[in-house]
Design a protein around this motif. Sequence first.
Motif, short mmCIF file in Angstrom:
data_model
loop_
_atom_site.label_atom_id
_atom_site.label_comp_id
_atom_site.label_asym_id
_atom_site.label_seq_id
_atom_site.Cartn_x
_atom_site.Cartn_y
_atom_site.Cartn_z
N GLY A 567 0.83 -1.20 0.00
CA GLY A 567 0.00 0.00 0.00
C GLY A 567 0.86 1.24 0.00
N ASP A 568 0.23 2.40 0.11
CA ASP A 568 0.99 3.66 0.16
C ASP A 568 1.92 3.64 1.36
OD1 ASP A 568 -0.13 4.76 -2.12
OD2 ASP A 568 -1.84 5.57 -1.03
N SER A 569 3.20 3.83 1.12
CA SER A 569 4.22 3.70 2.16
C SER A 569 5.55 4.16 1.61
CB SER A 569 4.33 2.24 2.62
OG SER A 569 4.67 1.40 1.51
N ILE A 570 6.57 4.19 2.48
CA ILE A 570 7.95 4.42 2.02
C ILE A 570 8.80 3.24 2.44
CG2 ILE A 570 7.75 6.93 2.05
CD1 ILE A 570 9.37 6.93 4.67
N GLN A 571 9.80 2.93 1.63
CA GLN A 571 10.81 1.92 1.96
C GLN A 571 12.18 2.57 1.81
OE1 GLN A 571 8.50 -1.15 -0.67
NE2 GLN A 571 10.13 -2.30 0.36
N ILE A 572 13.06 2.29 2.76
CA ILE A 572 14.36 2.94 2.84
C ILE A 572 15.44 1.88 2.93
CG2 ILE A 572 15.73 4.66 4.08
CD1 ILE A 572 12.87 5.15 5.59
N SER A 657 19.03 4.46 -0.38
CA SER A 657 18.00 4.42 -1.42
C SER A 657 16.65 4.57 -0.75
CB SER A 657 18.07 3.10 -2.20
OG SER A 657 17.08 3.06 -3.21
N ILE A 658 15.69 5.14 -1.47
CA ILE A 658 14.33 5.27 -0.93
C ILE A 658 13.34 5.17 -2.07
CG2 ILE A 658 14.44 7.80 -1.08
CD1 ILE A 658 12.52 7.90 1.32
N VAL A 672 7.78 5.49 -7.04
CA VAL A 672 8.82 6.42 -7.49
C VAL A 672 10.00 6.23 -6.56
CG1 VAL A 672 7.26 8.08 -8.54
CG2 VAL A 672 7.82 8.31 -6.12
N GLU A 673 11.22 6.47 -7.07
CA GLU A 673 12.39 6.16 -6.27
C GLU A 673 13.50 7.18 -6.46
OE1 GLU A 673 13.47 2.23 -7.59
OE2 GLU A 673 14.51 2.96 -9.37
N TYR A 674 14.33 7.27 -5.43
CA TYR A 674 15.59 8.01 -5.48
C TYR A 674 16.68 6.98 -5.25
CZ TYR A 674 19.31 11.25 -4.03
OH TYR A 674 20.50 11.94 -3.90
N ASN A 675 17.46 6.71 -6.27
CA ASN A 675 18.36 5.57 -6.33
C ASN A 675 17.52 4.31 -6.54
OD1 ASN A 675 20.62 7.26 -5.88
ND2 ASN A 675 20.28 7.13 -3.67
N SER A 676 18.19 3.19 -6.71
CA SER A 676 17.49 1.93 -6.96
C SER A 676 17.97 0.90 -5.95
CB SER A 676 17.76 1.47 -8.40
OG SER A 676 16.96 0.38 -8.75
N GLY A 677 17.66 -0.38 -6.21
CA GLY A 677 18.14 -1.44 -5.34
C GLY A 677 17.15 -1.93 -4.32
#
Length: 694
Positions: A567-572, A657-658, A672-677
Motif C-alpha cells: 500500500g501507500d508507504s515508504i521503503q528505505i 536508497s528510498i 517512485v524512487e531516489y536511487n534503486s536497489g
Amino acid sequence: MKQRLFYVIPILLIVLGAWLFLYNREDNKVSDNQEKEVVAVAPVNNSGAQSNVKAIYEQEPVQYLTPAYEVEVKRDILYAKKKNETEAEEALKLDLYQPTGDNNKLRPVFVFIHGGGYSGGGKEDAADFATAMAKRGYVVLSVDYRLKTDPFINFSRTLTDACEDIRDVIHWINDNAATYGLDAGHIVIGGDSAGGHLSINFVNLSLSSDPALVQSVFAIVDIYGGDMTRLPDSKLPPFLIIHGTIDKLVPYQLSVELGNQLKEQGIYHNLLTMEGVGHDYKNTKYIDEIVETTSHFLWNVRNSRGLDRLPENSGLSVASGDIFEIKLPEAYRGTTGEQLNVSLPNGWELIGQENHTLQIQTPEGVKRGNLSVDVWQGQGRETAQGFTVNVNVIDPLEVHYMTFYDQSRQAVRTHMDVVNRSKNKFSGLLQVDYETAQSTPGTFTTAVEALQPGEKVRVDLPELARGHRTLKASNDQGTLLQTALDTFNALLIPKLSKPLKIEGDLSEWNNSARFAVKDVRVNDWKGEQDLSATGQLSWDDHNLYLGVEVTDDKHVQPASGDAIWSGDSIQIGIGIANSDGTVPSEYHELGAARGDNGTLYKWRWIAPSGFPVGDAVDLKYAIQREGLKTTYELAIPWEELSHETTLVKEGLKLKFSILVNDNDGEGRKGWVEYNSGIGTSKDIDAFGDLYLVD
C-alpha cells in the motif's frame, strides 16, 4: 595435303592461344568483380578443404529477433483455483502479452515466472521483459503462483505447490491454444530468482514424473535461479543461464556449477555473465543485452536440426575497434565447398576463416549496442540452415567511480578507475564532465599513456563528481573513441545544532540536504499529482533524520506488518560503508506507513547480523495526511543502524536508497524512487551515497 596441314596447324594454334588469352582476361575481370563480394576464401579445416565465405551487408528483419510489433496485454486471466496455505481458495491468474498485427496462427509461448523468494513478487514484475519478447513475436504469459509466508519452513511443500501451478499453466496453454493463437508445441519456460529456480526444477522433476507434460518445452531461460533439487536429467532442453557476478542473494558460482552439471549431461547451454551486477537482471547496463541474447538463443535452438548446428554462444561482447571470433559449429565444417554466408552490420569487416573460426573486425568508435551476425550455408536464405549471434558492442574503456572522504582535505573526492577492455593498448586523453558538490558544472582532463589490454589505471578527481557524469575518451590522434554517460546521486548531509521534533511537519527543516524522488516506476502514471515526492536529510550525534513529502491523489493502505509495501508507504535502504569506502555486504531495509484508519506502522525487512527484522525497529516517526499531501518524518537512532556508533562523525559514508509506493485501491501500482536497489531487486550496489558533514 601434309604441306597444307603444316600451315593450318600453326594458324590454329595462334587462334587458340588468342582465344585463351581473351578468355583468361574475361575470367580475371569476373574474379576482380567477385572479390568485392567474397571477402575471404580460407581453409575450412586443417585438411586443406576450401570453402567460399561471403560477407553480406543487407540485414533484413527476422521473425522472433526483430522487435517489429506493437503489444496487446490481456490482464488477470484466470488459469486455476487452488487452496493456499490458509486453506482458502486462491484465484491464480496470468497476464498475456501478444504481438498485434502478427499473421501467424501459431505463435511460440514464453511462460515467465516472477521472483520474490517464493513469498513475494507478482506477474506484473515481468512487464518490461514480457513486452520486449512479445514485440519480437512471442506470446508471453507472465504468471502468478501460490506463495508462502515462510516458504522455507517446509520448502518441499512450497516447491510442490508451485510446480502444480505451473503444470496448470501448461494445461491452460493446451486448452486455449486455438483461442489465443498459441503454438502449444513450442514453449519456453523461464523466470528470475525464485522464478528461475522454479522453472529449472519444474522441467527437471517433470521429466521423471510426467515427461509428456514438458515435451513441448524447447528451452529454459534461468535468470539467477540457483541450483536444482536433484541432478539434471539428460533429456532437459537447452538452457540459457543469466547471472551477475556480485549477486549477494544467489551466489554466481551456483550458476557456474549448474552449467558444469549440464555439460556433463551433454545438454546445450549458454551462460550470460553480468559483470559487476548483483541480483538485478533489469539493470540498465545489461537489460538490452539480456533481451537480445535471449532472442538469439531461442531462435537458434528453435530452428536448429541438431546440436551440431548450434553456436558455442548465442551472445558475446566485443569492444569497438576489436577483432572477434565466432567458432563454427560442427555442421559448418564440412568439405563440400558450399558457400558460407555471413550477414554483417555496415562498416564491419569479415577478415577470414581459420581453424573453423570466423574472424570479424568491428570499426573503431562504433556506438554501443546489440547487433546481429547471421551465418548460413547455401544460396537461398529462406531455405538455408543457419545460426545467429548477438554481438554486444561495448566501449573499449570501462569506467568505475567511487566517492571517498579525503581526511587530509576534509572534503569528498572521487576515484575514477579506467579499465582497458579492448585488445589494443590505449594512449590518449580522458575528459570527465560532472556536477560538483556545489551543484555547478565540473570538468577534469587527464592523459593516459600505453594502457595495456586488461590493465586498470586509477585517477583521483579533485572533488565530488555526481549527477550526470560523462567520460569522453580520445586516442592520441585526437579521434573520439567513446562517450560514456552515467548518473549517480551523492548527497552531503549537514549536521543539526539541535534535534528535530518529530511531528509530521517539515517546516522547521531549514538545514538539510534536499532531493527529488523522481524516477517513476508506476504503471499508467498520470503525472506528479498521481504520485511524486521530495525528500530531506539531516543528522546529529543521536539520529539520522529523514523527511519526505509525498503528493498522491489517493491514499490507500489496507495492510499492516511486513505487507505495508503493498500500500501507500515508504521503503528505505541504508548501509554503513566499509572503512575504505566500498559497498558493505549487509544493510537495512526498513519502512513506514499510515493505515487507512490512521494507525502508523513500521517494519524492517532486511537487517545486518545482530539486528532484528520485524516491527521491533526503534523509530521515532510521524506521518500526516492532509489533502493530497502525505508527510513522513523519521528519526532513526544510530544504534539501529550500526553496532559501532563511534563511527558516526564527519566523513562517514552511507549507502542510501528510498522509494515511495503507490496504491489507488486496486493493489500496488508501482513506485517512485531516489536511487534503486529496493523495488526491482535487492541490490545495495545500486544505492547512492550519503556523507555526514559539519
